[in-house]
Design an enzyme around this catalytic site. Structure first.
Site, PDB file in Angstrom:
ATOM      1  CE  LYS A   1      -2.816   1.303  -5.049  1.00 15.99           C
ATOM      2  NZ  LYS A   1      -2.672   1.227  -6.429  1.00 15.99           N
TER       3      LYS A   1
ATOM      4  NE  ARG B   1      -2.697  -5.237  -7.652  1.00 13.12           N
ATOM      5  CZ  ARG B   1      -2.645  -4.904  -6.263  1.00 13.12           C
ATOM      6  NH1 ARG B   1      -3.112  -4.002  -5.776  1.00 13.12           N
ATOM      7  NH2 ARG B   1      -1.714  -5.773  -5.945  1.00 13.12           N
TER       8      ARG B   1
END
Ligand code: HH2
Length: 253
Positions: A199, A233
């Protein structure tokens, strides 16, 4: 949890698994690499992403789900229609970035036996990274998750089926994400799922482009494990599995 984005526009793997055959092959590779759960999604929710129609989302997700019914599959969706179809096709988990806030979503999940992930997001993907603000990010995310769990339970979803997620990057600055990561254990009494893989906070911290964020993602995975996360995740399952093995050996001493 290994990620398979069946989208043309996801931030890290957009277009690579848009074709159903490629998505199925990737899901099988991630399972072989050690994923306990495969998270498939047909709508990108990266900052700035625009929604797709329900029909388009179903056309992307269902053919892949049909082919990997032998694996535990989580379906990343906020649409009750997609939830219903996914559960009918054997999905083990619904992963909802809107924490079942859409009308009919709680009912769709309550009708099945699947697990569900309730995630915090401030705003909507199209605009959520435009100056996110909190007075107390930990208290506000915790209050949101507590309320989401309460609503889900009131709607007939047993607590044992619920995991929660602070939603790293969903209406949060890098400082918000790090503060949440440092306080993961204080967020909920339910198990916590953490999605930090590749991210943009890592771009802020390391200056790396998306395809060069593996080391940063693995550092985040270890920090999340230390904070008590129960599900990670991730896009890079093989490497994250190594982190997990190191962490478990360390903990066992
Ligand atoms: N992050 C993304 C999507 N879904 N679900 C949960 N529970 N937690 C997350 O952190 C999370 C999520 C965004 O990542 P990705 O799927 O790789 O990208 P895109 O939304 O562009 O498809």
């Amino acid at each position: 949890m290994g990620v398979v984005n069946i989208t043309p526009d996801s931030f890290s793997d957009g277009g690579r698994y848009f074709d159903a055959k490629a998505a199925v092959a990737h899901a099988r590779k991630l399972a072989g690499d050690g994923a306990d759960l495969i998270d498939i999604g047909g709508e990108s929710t990266r900052p700035g992403a625009l929604p797709v129609s329900v029909q388009e989302e179903m056309d992307r997700v269902l053919p892949v789900l049909e082919e990997i019914q032998d694996l535990p599959v989580s379906v990343d969706t906020r649409r009750p229609e997609v939830m219903q179809a996914a559960l009918a096709a054997g999905a083990s988990m619904i992963n909802d970035i809107e924490a079942l806030r859409a009308t009919g979503a709680i009912e769709a999940v309550a009708a099945g036996k699947c697990a569900v992930c309730l995630m915090h997001m401030q705003g909507q993907p199209a605009t959520m990274q435009q100056d996110p603000h909190y007075d107390d990010v930990v208290a506000e995310v915790k209050a949101f998750l507590d309320e989401a769990v309460r609503r889900a339970e009131a709607g007939g979803i047993d607590a044992s089926r619920i995991v929660v997620d602070p939603g790293f990057g969903f209406g949060k600055t890098a400082a918000h994400n790090l503060t949440l990561l440092k306080n993961l254990g204080a967020l909920s009494s339910r198990p916590v799922l953490a999605g930090l893989s590749r991210k943009s906070t890592l771009a802020r911290l390391t200056g790396r482009a998306v395809e060069e964020r593996l080391a940063g993602s693995l550092a985040m995975a270890l920090l999340a494990l230390q904070g008590g996360a129960k599900i990670l995740r991730v896009h890079d399952v093989r490497e994250t599995r190594d982190v997990l093995n190191v962490w478990e050996a360390y903990k066992a001493i």
